[in-house]
Each structure stands twice: as structure tokens, then as C-alpha cells.
Design a protein around this motif. Sequence first.
Motif, PDB file in Angstrom:
ATOM      1  N   GLY A  92     -33.087  53.470  66.414  1.00  0.00           N
ATOM      2  CA  GLY A  92     -33.723  53.431  65.403  1.00  0.00           C
ATOM      3  C   GLY A  92     -33.985  52.064  64.386  1.00  0.00           C
ATOM      4  N   GLU A  93     -33.015  51.351  64.408  1.00  0.00           N
ATOM      5  CA  GLU A  93     -33.077  50.083  63.751  1.00  0.00           C
ATOM      6  C   GLU A  93     -33.979  49.216  64.728  1.00  0.00           C
ATOM      7  OE1 GLU A  93     -29.267  48.410  63.096  1.00  0.00           O
ATOM      8  OE2 GLU A  93     -28.775  50.076  61.520  1.00  0.00           O
ATOM      9  N   CYS A 114     -29.663  44.289  65.331  1.00  0.00           N
ATOM     10  CA  CYS A 114     -29.990  46.071  65.689  1.00  0.00           C
ATOM     11  C   CYS A 114     -28.918  46.731  66.068  1.00  0.00           C
ATOM     12  CB  CYS A 114     -31.437  46.358  66.022  1.00  0.00           C
ATOM     13  SG  CYS A 114     -32.885  45.648  65.252  1.00  0.00           S
ATOM     14  N   ARG A 147     -36.933  50.072  66.275  1.00  0.00           N
ATOM     15  CA  ARG A 147     -37.873  50.659  66.093  1.00  0.00           C
ATOM     16  C   ARG A 147     -38.541  50.200  64.629  1.00  0.00           C
ATOM     17  NH1 ARG A 147     -39.961  54.292  69.854  1.00  0.00           N
ATOM     18  NH2 ARG A 147     -38.274  55.655  70.898  1.00  0.00           N
ATOM     19  N   SER A 148     -37.595  50.449  63.794  1.00  0.00           N
ATOM     20  CA  SER A 148     -38.017  50.070  62.442  1.00  0.00           C
ATOM     21  C   SER A 148     -38.307  48.471  62.152  1.00  0.00           C
ATOM     22  CB  SER A 148     -36.944  50.419  61.465  1.00  0.00           C
ATOM     23  OG  SER A 148     -36.655  51.826  61.311  1.00  0.00           O
TER      24      SER A 148
END
Length: 351
Positions: free
Chosen positions: A116-117, A112, A119-120
Motif C-alpha cells: 500500500g505504501e 515503504c 503504491r501510494s
Amino acid sequence: MNTPVKFFDGHNDTLLRLSMYEQSDPERSFLDGRPDGHIDLPRAKRGGMLGGLFALYAPSKTGLSFDHFHGASYDCPLPPEVSVPDAQEIILKQTSILMRIVAASEGQVVVCRNVGEIRSAIAAGRFAIVLHLEGAEAIDGDLHALYVLHAAGLRSLGPVWSRTTIFGYGVPMRFPSSPDTGPGLTPAGVELVKTCNRLRILVDLSHLTEQGFWDVARLSEAPLVATHSNAHEICQSSRNLTDRQLDAIRDSDGMVGLNLATCFLRPDGQMLADTDLDIVVRHVEQLIERLGETRVGLGSDFDGAVVPNDIGSVAGAQAIFQALSARGFGSDLLRKFAIENWIRVLQQTIG
């Protein structure tokens, strides 16, 4: 506490351990499980670990021996410095192992580059790894390697391990001792910190001298973060942070990850696995007292240290949260300590 607490870890040395294997398939050892060490994917799942900062580290040909971490006082001899070419060879090997793990994991493991990455990945049930460099020996004075590693996913960096680099000076493994043990950043280190700020790479303070800490505090535009350090008030190791340093981290809205290495936990500074979890709780309470509830998390140092027997490996990490719960930590505070505080500070540093 019936439901396991899911957590994000601020520091481990698992890639180093995997790179030291003689076998040709370290990625399968991580994905399928291994008989030694602290972290692999099956044990991480059992222990509730969702991901973390995974360190790249270039060891000297003669390593640091834990045999020195005993006695009423000690000053462990540090391994010799590592040249840039030698360090780059080792760091590339460890990065390659990580990339092969990701490729072989069939989507179970991802690198990551921003929150955002992270969390995804967590939402999709994937193991989220953020790449960290512990000691910048592999980076040349012109910072060419920094840009290459950044492109590969590097988002966190400690300018030094305890060895001196062209960028600054590290604290020795000394007990009892103040962290004020020598000079701080060099001119090259000043440029490194400024460039990390521009690239949105977190600057880790954990192994810097106190002078280096204050140099970064003066220069950096980002929150101050020590990924794996403890309270000097409780354990007078040179590696731990004084109240004044903790106050500076608080004032920057930064973060400290609690180190599970017993020599940085115990008031007597000993590297002994027979260490009660009460001392882990005491450090957490002390750090929260100085920093507040939103600025403390876990920075385990798994695969790089002796940790308490009651934890043993990442598979036993729930013992930490059970001990905190027994001391009165509610679910909201446990969630902050376990993951939310890391997500917050990473959002402010790497984006």
C-alpha cells in the motif's frame, strides 16, 4: 516503444556504495547525482526507475575482486566472514544514510513497509525504497537485531551472501558449477526463516546453496523469491538457478529478478561490460518459459556488479525494455516484467 517503461528493481547495492564514500554527505550524492556508480535519484528518474529493494550489506575488510571472474573456469576466493559487531556497525551506518536521504529529500524519497505504501509513493511521484538485508551477518543468534531492523523498515532478507553465516551456507562464485555446493540452513537458519514468515519479511534465495534453497522451500509459508538470479540453463554459474529450482519457484507462485551482472548472464561466465543485450533477452525468455509471465522481473544488481555497456547505469535501463520490445514483448508483458510482478509477489510476502 515511444513511452518509457517505468520499473521497480528487485536488488541493488547503492547504500553500500554510498557508505564507502569518504565525504561527509552521501545523501546529497544520492539526491543531487554522483559521478560514479549506477544509481542516484537524477539518473533513476531519467531511466524510469520508480523504486526498488535497496540492500544493506556488510563487506569484509578485504573485498571480492572482479579480477577473478575470468578464464574458462574459476573459483573466486571469498572474503573472510564478518563478525556480528562489525556487521552491525556497517549496517547501522547504511541504514542511517538511507534515513538521512529520506529526511533531506523533502518527500521525494520514502521507505515503504508494505505494498500500500509502495503504491501510494508511486502515485505521488515519490521514489519508493524497500529495505533489504543481503547476508544476515548483522543478526545475532537470538534474532534481537532482526526485530530492530524490522522496526526500521526491513522487509526483505537473504540469510547469506556467499559467505557462511550462523544461519546457513552460500554458493561460491564458481564457474562452471552446479549450485549444489554444500550444506544448507543451520538450525538457527530454520528459526530465522520461520521468524521472517511471522514478521512478513521476504526470504531471498539468491545466494543460498541449492540445499539451502530446498530447506527454505520446505519450511517457508511464503512464495519462493530469488531477487537477483538468472537461468543456469544458459550460464552455468553456481549463482544461477536450475530448471528444477525454477519449477519450485513457479509452483509456489514466487518470483525471480533478472541479474544484470555479466558473469551471471554470459554463457562463458565472464565479467565483461562488452556484453550484448541479446543475452539479457535470452535469460528473460528462458525464465518466462519456466516460470510464466507473472513471475519474472528485474533484479539489476546495480552498484554491485559489472553490467552491459549498452545499459551502463540506471539511466540506461530503457535499453533493456527496448531490446525486449524488439524481440516481440508487448506493452502488457513489459509492464508485468517492469513492475506488476514485483508488486504482486511483495503483496503476497510483505503485505
